[in-house]
Every structure is written in structure tokens, then in C-alpha cells.
Design a protein around this motif. Structure first.
Motif, PDB file in Angstrom:
ATOM      1  N   SER A   1     -20.394 -37.582   5.255  1.00  0.00           N
ATOM      2  CA  SER A   1     -20.882 -37.106   6.548  1.00  0.00           C
ATOM      3  C   SER A   1     -19.857 -36.181   7.194  1.00  0.00           C
ATOM      4  O   SER A   1     -18.708 -36.102   6.767  1.00  0.00           O
ATOM      5  CB  SER A   1     -21.153 -38.291   7.473  1.00  0.00           C
ATOM      6  OG  SER A   1     -19.945 -38.791   7.985  1.00  0.00           O
TER       7      SER A   1
ATOM      8  N   TYR B   1     -31.260 -38.347   5.623  1.00  0.00           N
ATOM      9  CA  TYR B   1     -30.682 -38.068   6.928  1.00  0.00           C
ATOM     10  C   TYR B   1     -31.295 -38.957   8.005  1.00  0.00           C
ATOM     11  O   TYR B   1     -32.498 -39.236   7.963  1.00  0.00           O
ATOM     12  CB  TYR B   1     -30.914 -36.605   7.330  1.00  0.00           C
ATOM     13  CG  TYR B   1     -30.152 -35.629   6.472  1.00  0.00           C
ATOM     14  CD1 TYR B   1     -28.867 -35.223   6.833  1.00  0.00           C
ATOM     15  CD2 TYR B   1     -30.706 -35.135   5.291  1.00  0.00           C
ATOM     16  CE1 TYR B   1     -28.158 -34.335   6.027  1.00  0.00           C
ATOM     17  CE2 TYR B   1     -30.008 -34.255   4.489  1.00  0.00           C
ATOM     18  CZ  TYR B   1     -28.733 -33.854   4.860  1.00  0.00           C
ATOM     19  OH  TYR B   1     -28.041 -32.991   4.068  1.00  0.00           O
TER      20      TYR B   1
ATOM     21  N   TRP C   1     -27.474 -37.115  10.587  1.00  0.00           N
ATOM     22  CA  TRP C   1     -26.439 -37.918   9.931  1.00  0.00           C
ATOM     23  C   TRP C   1     -26.838 -38.136   8.481  1.00  0.00           C
ATOM     24  O   TRP C   1     -27.866 -38.771   8.206  1.00  0.00           O
ATOM     25  CB  TRP C   1     -26.315 -39.236  10.708  1.00  0.00           C
ATOM     26  CG  TRP C   1     -25.438 -40.296  10.112  1.00  0.00           C
ATOM     27  CD1 TRP C   1     -24.472 -40.157   9.153  1.00  0.00           C
ATOM     28  CD2 TRP C   1     -25.461 -41.688  10.456  1.00  0.00           C
ATOM     29  NE1 TRP C   1     -23.881 -41.364   8.879  1.00  0.00           N
ATOM     30  CE2 TRP C   1     -24.463 -42.322   9.660  1.00  0.00           C
ATOM     31  CE3 TRP C   1     -26.205 -42.461  11.361  1.00  0.00           C
ATOM     32  CZ2 TRP C   1     -24.210 -43.696   9.750  1.00  0.00           C
ATOM     33  CZ3 TRP C   1     -25.955 -43.817  11.446  1.00  0.00           C
ATOM     34  CH2 TRP C   1     -24.963 -44.425  10.651  1.00  0.00           C
ATOM     35  N   CYS C   2     -26.033 -37.606   7.579  1.00  0.00           N
ATOM     36  CA  CYS C   2     -26.289 -37.794   6.155  1.00  0.00           C
ATOM     37  C   CYS C   2     -25.842 -39.196   5.765  1.00  0.00           C
ATOM     38  O   CYS C   2     -24.660 -39.531   5.877  1.00  0.00           O
ATOM     39  CB  CYS C   2     -25.525 -36.759   5.334  1.00  0.00           C
ATOM     40  SG  CYS C   2     -25.694 -36.992   3.559  1.00  0.00           S
ATOM     41  N   VAL C   3     -26.783 -40.041   5.320  1.00  0.00           N
ATOM     42  CA  VAL C   3     -26.457 -41.448   5.072  1.00  0.00           C
ATOM     43  C   VAL C   3     -26.483 -41.842   3.599  1.00  0.00           C
ATOM     44  O   VAL C   3     -26.173 -42.978   3.267  1.00  0.00           O
ATOM     45  CB  VAL C   3     -27.402 -42.391   5.866  1.00  0.00           C
ATOM     46  CG1 VAL C   3     -27.161 -42.241   7.359  1.00  0.00           C
ATOM     47  CG2 VAL C   3     -28.858 -42.155   5.521  1.00  0.00           C
ATOM     48  N   SER C   4     -26.866 -40.929   2.725  1.00  0.00           N
ATOM     49  CA  SER C   4     -26.880 -41.299   1.307  1.00  0.00           C
ATOM     50  C   SER C   4     -25.551 -40.935   0.658  1.00  0.00           C
ATOM     51  O   SER C   4     -24.937 -39.939   1.005  1.00  0.00           O
ATOM     52  CB  SER C   4     -28.041 -40.610   0.590  1.00  0.00           C
ATOM     53  OG  SER C   4     -28.186 -39.263   1.011  1.00  0.00           O
TER      54      SER C   4
ATOM     55  N   LEU D   1     -26.133 -46.443   0.618  1.00  0.00           N
ATOM     56  CA  LEU D   1     -26.013 -45.962   2.002  1.00  0.00           C
ATOM     57  C   LEU D   1     -24.552 -45.855   2.444  1.00  0.00           C
ATOM     58  O   LEU D   1     -23.683 -46.607   1.979  1.00  0.00           O
ATOM     59  CB  LEU D   1     -26.749 -46.917   2.937  1.00  0.00           C
ATOM     60  CG  LEU D   1     -28.267 -46.803   2.866  1.00  0.00           C
ATOM     61  CD1 LEU D   1     -28.928 -48.051   3.446  1.00  0.00           C
ATOM     62  CD2 LEU D   1     -28.741 -45.546   3.592  1.00  0.00           C
ATOM     63  N   ASP D   2     -24.341 -44.925   3.329  1.00  0.00           N
ATOM     64  CA  ASP D   2     -23.049 -44.806   4.005  1.00  0.00           C
ATOM     65  C   ASP D   2     -22.655 -46.180   4.568  1.00  0.00           C
ATOM     66  O   ASP D   2     -23.482 -46.890   5.149  1.00  0.00           O
ATOM     67  CB  ASP D   2     -23.214 -43.804   5.166  1.00  0.00           C
ATOM     68  CG  ASP D   2     -21.927 -43.578   5.951  1.00  0.00           C
ATOM     69  OD1 ASP D   2     -20.872 -44.110   5.574  1.00  0.00           O
ATOM     70  OD2 ASP D   2     -22.009 -42.848   6.961  1.00  0.00           O
TER      71      ASP D   2
ATOM     72  N   TRP E   1     -21.049 -46.907   7.086  1.00  0.00           N
ATOM     73  CA  TRP E   1     -21.228 -46.985   8.549  1.00  0.00           C
ATOM     74  C   TRP E   1     -22.676 -47.215   8.945  1.00  0.00           C
ATOM     75  O   TRP E   1     -22.946 -47.628  10.065  1.00  0.00           O
ATOM     76  CB  TRP E   1     -20.690 -45.718   9.223  1.00  0.00           C
ATOM     77  CG  TRP E   1     -19.223 -45.536   9.018  1.00  0.00           C
ATOM     78  CD1 TRP E   1     -18.609 -44.672   8.153  1.00  0.00           C
ATOM     79  CD2 TRP E   1     -18.168 -46.259   9.671  1.00  0.00           C
ATOM     80  NE1 TRP E   1     -17.248 -44.804   8.236  1.00  0.00           N
ATOM     81  CE2 TRP E   1     -16.946 -45.765   9.151  1.00  0.00           C
ATOM     82  CE3 TRP E   1     -18.139 -47.265  10.637  1.00  0.00           C
ATOM     83  CZ2 TRP E   1     -15.710 -46.245   9.569  1.00  0.00           C
ATOM     84  CZ3 TRP E   1     -16.905 -47.741  11.057  1.00  0.00           C
ATOM     85  CH2 TRP E   1     -15.709 -47.233  10.525  1.00  0.00           C
ATOM     86  N   PHE E   2     -23.590 -46.935   7.999  1.00  0.00           N
ATOM     87  CA  PHE E   2     -25.003 -47.230   8.285  1.00  0.00           C
ATOM     88  C   PHE E   2     -25.162 -48.738   8.479  1.00  0.00           C
ATOM     89  O   PHE E   2     -25.866 -49.198   9.382  1.00  0.00           O
ATOM     90  CB  PHE E   2     -25.879 -46.742   7.122  1.00  0.00           C
ATOM     91  CG  PHE E   2     -27.364 -46.889   7.362  1.00  0.00           C
ATOM     92  CD1 PHE E   2     -28.092 -45.854   7.936  1.00  0.00           C
ATOM     93  CD2 PHE E   2     -28.040 -48.062   7.015  1.00  0.00           C
ATOM     94  CE1 PHE E   2     -29.459 -45.984   8.158  1.00  0.00           C
ATOM     95  CE2 PHE E   2     -29.406 -48.202   7.231  1.00  0.00           C
ATOM     96  CZ  PHE E   2     -30.115 -47.153   7.807  1.00  0.00           C
TER      97      PHE E   2
ATOM     98  N   ARG F   1     -22.660 -45.341  16.869  1.00  0.00           N
ATOM     99  CA  ARG F   1     -23.762 -45.719  15.980  1.00  0.00           C
ATOM    100  C   ARG F   1     -24.268 -47.131  16.264  1.00  0.00           C
ATOM    101  O   ARG F   1     -25.454 -47.412  16.134  1.00  0.00           O
ATOM    102  CB  ARG F   1     -23.318 -45.554  14.536  1.00  0.00           C
ATOM    103  CG  ARG F   1     -23.250 -44.058  14.174  1.00  0.00           C
ATOM    104  CD  ARG F   1     -22.365 -43.807  13.015  1.00  0.00           C
ATOM    105  NE  ARG F   1     -22.383 -42.403  12.610  1.00  0.00           N
ATOM    106  CZ  ARG F   1     -21.604 -41.906  11.663  1.00  0.00           C
ATOM    107  NH1 ARG F   1     -20.760 -42.700  11.020  1.00  0.00           N
ATOM    108  NH2 ARG F   1     -21.666 -40.633  11.351  1.00  0.00           N
TER     109      ARG F   1
END
Length: 874
Positions: free
Chosen positions: A187, A366, A406-409, A454-455, A457-458, A499
Motif C-alpha cells: 500500500s 481495493y 487502499w490496496c489490500v491484496s 490480505l494486507d 492491517w486489513f 483504519r
RNA sequence: GGGCGCGUAGCUCAGCGGUAGAGCACUCGCUUCACACGCGAGGGGUCGCAGGUUCAAACCCUGCCGCGCCCACCA
């Protein structure tokens, strides 16, 4: 009750007490009728080990938790660890590489690798939680969570599916920040820009019609191979005639358009910019703005940043920097390299890998952060959540108002696998499990699950409710969401706090916490950021071994002043270790004098000293309450320190010694033992949030207790002791004044003197009578008969003469009196001037005027007495 | 290019409108029966600089100077 040892040995008591607390359930919420108090820990990485930042963060949380527990709240400190996708995968991969077999995750395959990481987690993942225990953190370990445990993973999947269903999470092909070392997207927040001394090269591209050249400037020649256009500013006279024409991209031979876009700055570089839409964010934006220009998207690189098959054959497989050199050489050979000039500019690096990030065109998932940010912004604007210190709200607003998708992959194996399945034609089915996806797709459709995770932080974003049982409607969730305070470093406001706010509001409909306390970084004594590579990092466990956990905790608390960075000097820790020793010795003294009083309410007291210390406990308690309410940890530590050392030890215990001495009044002695014991008990309670170990140990050593200090009750005192305070403050002042005088005229410390008082009123004479034993003990003076000159002590409306056989040092005495007189006169005159200045009496607050008048009179009278004493000396 | 923060005693920091504070360091005494990881007494600051507001400014305002951090698409 146990005899208090001569020396205090923290290492002996800490492990024993912690184990006892944990086993006895003291850390667990167990007061169903009380108001809950909840903190969720910022989950440390499973790969982590305790550094001073953790020590600070968790000390502050523990102070709050233990304080509120003592105040009777039903305290819950939720604890757990974060699976830390990239960090953990890197650790295990490194171990694999270093192992005897020297294998890689690719060689093992996904399933085996993930199982290896789990093994690693089971055997090595508890380092940090063991270390938190050494710090004394009173977390509820019985409810310890892990971001990849079964329940939490269920929450993560549910959130993904829900957001997707609501259109707030989607898959898109865009330029991402690609980390060529880790071979994953990251991200925006995981990119850090570094300013480097680089080069800017100027190259010429021939115009297609043969009429000349157009020169472009770039810092990244290797991307020329993917150029799809040249852009100029529409108002740039130099290039206006070229807009709409085409040029030929050297080396590649491709014909590309010359377009106009106001993004281009005419006075920078050559005024013409090469457009590489698949490898530059700005260029990609231009590509989107000029859909009719036919700009191609050419993916020049492989995931490891070697050149792809989209490049000319002799470039394929070259590393991007080798390709850069070759482009420069090729242009040079063609005579199209104009110049190369030094150029300082910002380059993006991956914060984990440390390699240069490549803007890279891929399909990723995203989150529509801009939509989720709206309620999160409103919650802070309205005060539903407040930042302390408040200044961080601006930072939060600024970021949230400009938030990007937010790019989460992540193209990793360790993490929550994305619950999306693809059909043969690429249709996407998002569901909680494969059966759900199959139901969406239809029975005969072959599905393949998304490979990505997933990220981290997700999942961290769900921590405040995922840990409490969500999506199930558990009692814990109902009772402890929202939390009261979040304590964290300002550096993760974006990564984590923002977040949590977004997800908490979206899924719970309520903010996750009412207050966000942001502290600063812990730096070394000279202010440099601690880092392993610099070798200046201090291991908190080493400090704990050396000085005790209480000393480290006290240091961090005392130095925490609202968000400011902490420069940690080991000498401070040493100083607070000394404070612990002081407390230990005070308790030892009390014990040896049969002092002990148990009870919550202050015992009745007749003696001024005893009434005074009760009042001091009351004042201190109130000040500590105020400090916690204002999140002033430094005030808390400072107040407690001053009270224990400068009031209780230096004065109260000293003043009680004559009262407890042989031959003293038995009734007074009994009262004093009870009051002193009560005051010491209160001290243990008041200090316990910061110094839990030594206080708990003393609590039990002083006498039998039916319960542990950790579960004791915070003092509640309503007691008016003004007249006692006045009397003791007078006594303290007189003792201090006599001591000063004695030292300054070089009276031997042990010498016992008599004093003759002059001009004292009846009340003062009565006090002198009452406190004669204390004056004898602390000032070494006793009332005597008039015998001529000597040391003159002026104090509070009376003059004391300490006769000395053949005055030891007349000159010193004269100088001392002169100095004191001058000081008093200076004060008096300053106040007189103020009172005489125009406007002060009319405009100043009434209290200020009265105070100035009273002070002026007092200092004036003192000056006169000192002058009179001087005159007597001759 | 924006935004934020910081410059107060030798050091680390409080104070943020009414006569400059703490801890450590420093100086001088002290085998005073809890504690030398101690006790007692001291020295030390024109509160970065310059203006302004105010009866009154370290504290409020403006402008400089010096540090630090965050955000930002000038190749």
C-alpha cells in the motif's frame, strides 16, 4: 507478614508475583456490577521482541489499567499478537534458507510452507508475550488472541465479503507499488521516499516527419522502452507546433504521439516529458486523461524487476538497472544522448524490503477508503473519539480527507487468504467459503481460489471488535465495545488507528475507542532513533535485569509528557531504582517501629503531624486523579515521587521519630503508628499503577492481607486539615531556616544549640512547646536562656537567636544576614513597585492585589528583623 | 510545495499571563540508631533573536534564526 530484607532484590520478587497475579485471575475482569474499563493492546508482531517502544506503550497502558482497576472499574486489557504477514514470512523464509537443507518456500509449496510458519509460530511466537509479562503488563491472558486464530479469521472473511457485497471493496487493474524483492503489491503507506543523489538524462527523439527532434529528460531511462507518448505543456510556445505530430522512439522504433497536458511544467527539464503509462503514476494519470491518443500500456518488467518480453530481445531478462545502463549506452551510440546532469530527487523504497519500488500494472483488491473515511472523520470532528494530544487530530484529518483507495491484496502465502473464487472466464465470486462461492457460480462451474492474502492491517483494523467475539454477538463484545482508551505511537495513526476507526464505525456503528493517546518515540540519550544497525538500541530486558521492572516503568512514565519523544538516559532508570530502594527502606523502618494500620478510611488523628500527613495523602490522591484524567503521566510520576520522598520520608517519618521514641506519650505513639501505617498503605496503592512489583511485595510483607494490592481500593478521603497543614509547614520552615543558618556559619552538624525566641506571639510559643522534641531532633536546638549574641534566624514573625560560645564565624554570619536582608528587600520593593504601577490595582484580579500586599508586608517585616539582627551584631 | 512540532539551569524536561521549577550532574558538610541506591546545606537561567499587545509575557500576536518530523505526482 514477613520481615523486610535489608536489601531490595527486584529479580527475586518479579517473576513470583507476576505468576501469582496471573494464576489468581487478578488480570481478568470479574466485577459484573462495576463500570467496565477497556483497553485493547496494539498487537505486537508474533515475530517481535520487546523494544523500548513496546515498553513505553505497554507501561502506559498498564498504568491506566491498574489505576482504573484500583478505582473499582471492571478492567479488561485485551491482549494478543499480530500474524504480521510480510515480516513473519520473511523470518521463516530466512530460516529456511539458513537451515541445513537450504530450501525455499517455492520448493516446499504453499501448503507445506504455511504449515511451517504455523510451526514456527507455535514454537517461537511467544517471545514477545513472555517479555510483556516481565514488564508487569496486567493483560487478560486467558483471552489472548491471534489475528489468524479461527474466530478472528472468521471476522476477517466476513468483513471482506460484506464490504464487497456493499460495493466498498472491489478488484481493479491499476498501477500499484510493486516490491520486486518480495514480489507483492504494497500500500501507499508501506512506501517510504528517500532523497537520493541521482542523475537526470536528456535524450532526443526524432520527429516522425524528419523535421527535427524533441528532447525529453528522465531519471529512469530504462522505462523509455515502454514510452507511449511525449507530453508538453499546452501553453509552451516552443512546442506548440509539435502537438499532434508524432515522434519515433529510438531503440524500439515505435511511433508515438506528442500530446499537450498541463501537468507538464515548461520550465523543468527540457519541458517535454516521456509518458510511460505502465510504470509511472503521473504518466498513468495522463494516459487516463487522453483516452483518444492511443497511448499503449506496456508492462516492461517481470515481477522481479527484470525486463520482460515486451522489451526488445537484447533487453529481455536484464535487471532494470542493467537495462538503464544499456539504454543510456544505446542512445549515446545513436548520438541522441544530449547530457547527463546530477539530480537530487525522491525515490520510493519498500519499508520492509528496502528495495526500490516499481509502479506496476496489476489486478489487485481495493477498499473504497474514501467512503469509509467519512463517518470516521465525523466521529473525530464531533468528539466521539478524541486524540490526546489534540494536535494529532489535524494529522488525522489531513490524511483522511485525502485518502486514496487502499490496496489490500498481497502476493504472499502467510495471511488471510482472500475469499474470492474465479470462474473459467474470470468471473469473480466472493463468499465466506468455497461452498458459498459455488452456490453463486452454479453447480458445474470450475472455481479457482484467489491466490493472494490480505494486507495485515486489513485484519488489524478489526482488532477492537474481532477480539471480543464479533461477528458473534457475545457478552464480552456488548460489554467492552467501544473501548475507553487506545494507547499507541503517533507513527501508526494512518496504518492502524484510522483504519480501526473506519471499520469499527462501519461494522459496529460506534467508534472503537473514546480516546486515542499518542505517545512519541523512544530515542537514545542523544536523541538519535534507536536501531539495531546503529548499535544504539537499548534492550528493555537488560534494563529490567539491572534495575528492576518498576524502575524502568517509573522512568518511562515520568518521561512521558504528552506525545513528546523520549530521550532515554540510563541514569534516569538508575535514579528511579534508587527511589524504589528508598520506598523499600521507608517500609523497613516502619516495620521495625511496629507501624501498621490497615483500613481504607483515614484513622482519627489528634496530632498535627498526623493530621498533616492525612491531608498530604488526600492532596496527593487528588493530584494523581487529575493527572490520569488529563493523561499527564509525567505529572503522575512526579507527584508520587515528591510525595513519597520529599514529604513522607524527609518530613513525616522524621517528625514521627521523636513521637515514637522511648519515653514518649504512649497514646500519641499509638496514634502515630496507626496513621503512619495507614499513610504507607495509601502510598503503596498510589504507586502501584507505576511500580506494581515492589508495592505488592511490601503490601504483603508489612502485615497479613486478605487480598492482593492489585485488587485493593484507591484512597477516598474527605478530610479538612488546613490548620494542621499550617502548623507543620511552619515547623518545616523553621527547621529549614535553622539548618541553613547553622550550615552557613559552620556550626558542626552534630552540635546541640539552644535558642532564644524574641517577639513571638502566643500561638508561636505554643507551637515551639509542642514541637520541642522535633526541633531538638531535626534542628538540634532546644529552648534556652538569654545569653547575648549569636546566629540570628528570622522566621515567620519571630526572631531566634542561637547563642554561640565566642561566635565561630562573625563575618560569615554578617554576610548571611546581609544577603537574606537584601533578598527580602528586593522582594518587598518589587512588590511595592508593582502595587504603585498605574493600572495594577484597578485592573489586576483582586486576589492578585491582596496577595501582593500581604507578601510585601511579610517580606518587609522580615527585612526589618534581619536589619535589626545585623545592627545587634555591630 | 504544504502541514506539524521543538528551541527554559551543564544534561533531560515540566511550566504556557501575575515575583523562574524538577530529576540527574556539580560544590560543601555528614559513619544522625530505614536508607551512602543515603542525609543536610548550597551554586547555577537576560526562558533562541527582534518587534508588538497588556497594569503585568517564558507564557498571547508578528517576523526572523536554528533543529526535527509528517504529507505531496515536477519527469
Amino acid at each position: 507478614m514477613t520481615i523486610i530484607d535489608k536489601t531490595f532484590d527486584p529479580s527475586e520478587i518479579e517473576a513470583r508475583l507476576y505468576a501469582h497475579w496471573e494464576a489468581s485471575g487478578a488480570f481478568r475482569p470479574a466485577r459484573p456490577d462495576a463500570q467496565p474499563f477497556t483497553i485493547v493492546i496494539p498487537p505486537p508482531n508474533v515475530t517481535g521482541s520487546l523494544h523500548l517502544g513496546h515498553a513505553l506503550d505497554n507501561t502506559l497502558q498498564d498504568v491506566l489499567i491498574r489505576y482504573h482497576r484500583l478505582k473499582g472499574r471492571d478492567a479488561l486489557w485485551v491482549v494478543g499478537t499480530d500474524h504480521a504477514g510480510i515480516a513473519t514470512q520473511m523470518v521463516v523464509e530466512r530460516q529456511l534458507a539458513e537451515s541445513t537443507q537450504g530450501t525455499t518456500r517455492q520448493a516446499m509449496g504453499r501448503e507445506a510452507f504455511v504449515e511451517t510458519v504455523w510451526d514456527w509460530k507455535r514454537t517461537s511466537g511467544s517471545t514477545i508475550t513472555r517479555q510483556l509479562r516481565r514488564l508487569g503488563a496486567s493483560c487478560d491472558w486467558a483471552h489472548e488472541r491471534f489475528t489468524m486464530d479461527e474466530g478472528f479469521s472468521k471476522a476477517v472473511t466476513k468483513v471482506f465479503v460484506e464490504l464487497h457485497r456493499q460495493g466498498l471493496l472491489y478488484r481493479a487493474k491499476r498501477l500499484v507499488n510493486w516490491d520486486p524483492k518480495l514480489k507483492t503489491a504494497i500500500s501507499d503507506l508501506e512506501v517510504e521516499f528517500r532523497e537520493i543523489d541521482g542523475m537526470m538524462w536528456h535524450f532526443r527523439y526524432p520527429l516522425e516527419d524528419g523535421s527535427g527532434f524533441i528532447a525529453i529528460a528522465t531519471t529512469r531511462p530504462e522505462t523509455i522502452l515502454g514510452d507511449g507518448a511525449v507530453a508538453v505543456n499546452p501553453d509552451d510556445e516552443r512546442y506548440r507546433h509539435l502537438v499532434g505530430k508524432r515522434c519515433i522512439l529510438p531503440i524500439v522504433g515505435r511511433s508515438i504521439p506528442i500530446i499537450a497536458d498541463s501537468y507538464v511544467e515548461a520550465d523543468f527539464g527540457s519541458g517535454a516529458v516521456k509518458i510511460t503509462a505502465a510504470h509511472d503514476q503521473n504518466d498513468y494519470a495522463i494516459y487516463l486523461r487522453h483516452p483518444d491518443a492511443g497511448i499503449p500500456l506496456i508492462n516492461l518488467m517481470n515481477p522481479d524487476a527484470t525486463m520482460s518480453d515486451a522489451c526488445p530481445p537484447d533487453y529481455r531478462g536484464l535487471d532494470r538497472y542493467a537495462a538503464r545502463d544499456k539504454v543510456i549506452a544505446d542512445f549515446n551510440a545513436l548520438g541522441l544522448l544530449d547530457k547527463a546532469e546530477p539530480h537530487r530527487h525522491q525515490v520510493p523504497y519498500g519499508d520492509r524490503s528496502g528495495v526500490v519500488i516499481e509502479p506496476y500494472l496489476t489486478d489487485q483488491w481495493y477498499v473504497d477508503a474514501a467512503t469509509l473515511a467519512q463517518p470516521a472523520l465525523e466521529a473525530v470532528r464531533s468528539g466521539a473519539t478524541q486524540f490526546v494530544p489534540k494536535t494529532w487530530e489535524k494529522t488525522y484529518f489531513n490524511w483522511m480527507e485525502n485518502i486514496q483507495p487502499w490496496c489490500v491484496s498481497r502476493q504472499l502465502w502467510w495471511g488471510h487468504r482472500i475469499p474470492a473464487w474465479y470462474g473459467p472466464d474470470g468471473q469473480i465470486f466472493v463468499a465466506e467459503d468455497e461452498a458459498g462461492a459455488q452456490a453463486l457460480a452454479g453447480p458445474d462451474v470450475a472455481l479457482a481460489r484467489d491466490e493472494d492474502v490480505l494486507d495485515t492491517w486489513f485484519s488489524s483494523a478489526l482488532w477492537p471488535f474481532g477480539t471480543l467475539g464479533w461477528p458473534d454477538e457475545t457478552a464480552l463484545l456488548a460489554r467492552h465495545y467501544p473501548g475507553d482508551v487506545l494507547v499507541t505511537g503517533f507513527d501508526i495513526i494512518f496504518f492502524w488507528v484510522a483504519r480501526m476507526m473506519m471499520q469499527g464505525l462501519h461494522f459496529m456503528g460506534e467508534v472503537p475507542f473514546k480516546t486515542v493517546y499518542c505517545h512519541g518515540l523512544v530515542r537514545d540519550a542523544s536523541g538519535a532513533k534507536m536501531s539495531k544497525s546503529k548499535g544504539n538500541s537499548v534492550d528493555p530486558l537488560v534494563l529490567i535485569d539491572k534495575y528492576g521492572a518498576d524502575a524502568l516503568r517509573f522512568t518511562l512514565t515520568a518521561m512521558e509528557s504528552q506525545g513528546r519523544d523520549i530521550k532515554l538516559d540510563e541514569r534516569r532508570v538508575e535514579g528511579y531504582r534508587n527511589f524504589a530502594t528508598k520506598l523499600w527502606n521507608a517500609a523497613r523502618f516502619c516495620q521495625s517501629n511496629g507501624i501498621g494500620g490497615q483500613g481504607i478510611a483515614p484513622p482519627p488523628a489528634t496530632q498535627a503531624v498526623n493530621r498533616w500527613i492525612v491531608g498530604e495523602v488526600a492532596k496527593t490522591t487528588a493530584a494523581l486523579d487529575a493527572a490520569i484524567a488529563a493523561f499527564r503521566f509525567d505529572d503522575y510520576a512526579e507527584t508520587a515521587y515528591q510525595f513519597v520522598w520529599s514529604r513522607f520520608c524527609d518530613w513525616y517519618l522524621e517528625l514521627t521519630k521523636p513521637l515514637l521514641a522511648e519515653g514518649a506519650d504512649a497514646g500519641i505513639a499509638a496514634e502515630t503508628r496507626i496513621v503512619a501505617g495507614w499513610a504507607l498503605d495509601q502510598i503503596l496503592v498510589l504507586l502501584h499503577p507505576v511500580m506494581p512489583f515492589i508495592t505488592e511485595e511490601l503490601w504483603h510483607r508489612l502485615r497479613y492481607r486478605p487480598y492482593d494490592l492489585i485488587l485493593a481500593q484507591w484512597p477516598q478521603i474527605a478530610f479538612d486539615v488546613d490548620e494542621a497543614a499550617g502548623e507543620i509547614n511552619w515547623l518545616i520552615g523553621l527547621v529549614s531556616a535553622i539548618r541553613s543558618a547553622r550550615t552557613e556559619v559552620n556550626v558542626p552538624p552534630g552540635a546541640k544549640l539552644s535558642y532564644i525566641v524574641a517577639d513571638a506571639d502566643a500561638a508561636t510559643l505554643a507551637r515551639l512547646e509542642t514541637h520541642a522534641p522535633s526541633l531538638a531532633w531535626l534542628a538540634r536546638v532546644t529552648a534556652g536562656a538569654a545569653r547575648g549574641g549569636g546566629v540570628q534566624v528570622v522566621h515567620s514573625g519571630a526572631t531566634y537567636t542561637l547563642p554561640l560560645e565566642g561566635v565561630i564565624d562573625l563575618a560569615a554570619e554578617r554576610a548571611r544576614l546581609e544577603r537574606n536582608a537584601l533578598a527580602a528587600e528586593k522582594d518587598r520593593d518589587g512588590l511595592a513597585n508593582r502595587l504603585a504601577s498605574p493600572g495594577f490595582v484597578e485592573r489586576a484580579k483582586p486576589g492578585a492585589v491582596d496577595k501582593a500586599r500581604a507578601d510585601m508586608a511579610a517580606r518587609g517585616a522580615e527585612a526589618e528583623r534581619l536589619r535589626a539582627a545585623l545592627a545587634r551584631l555591630g
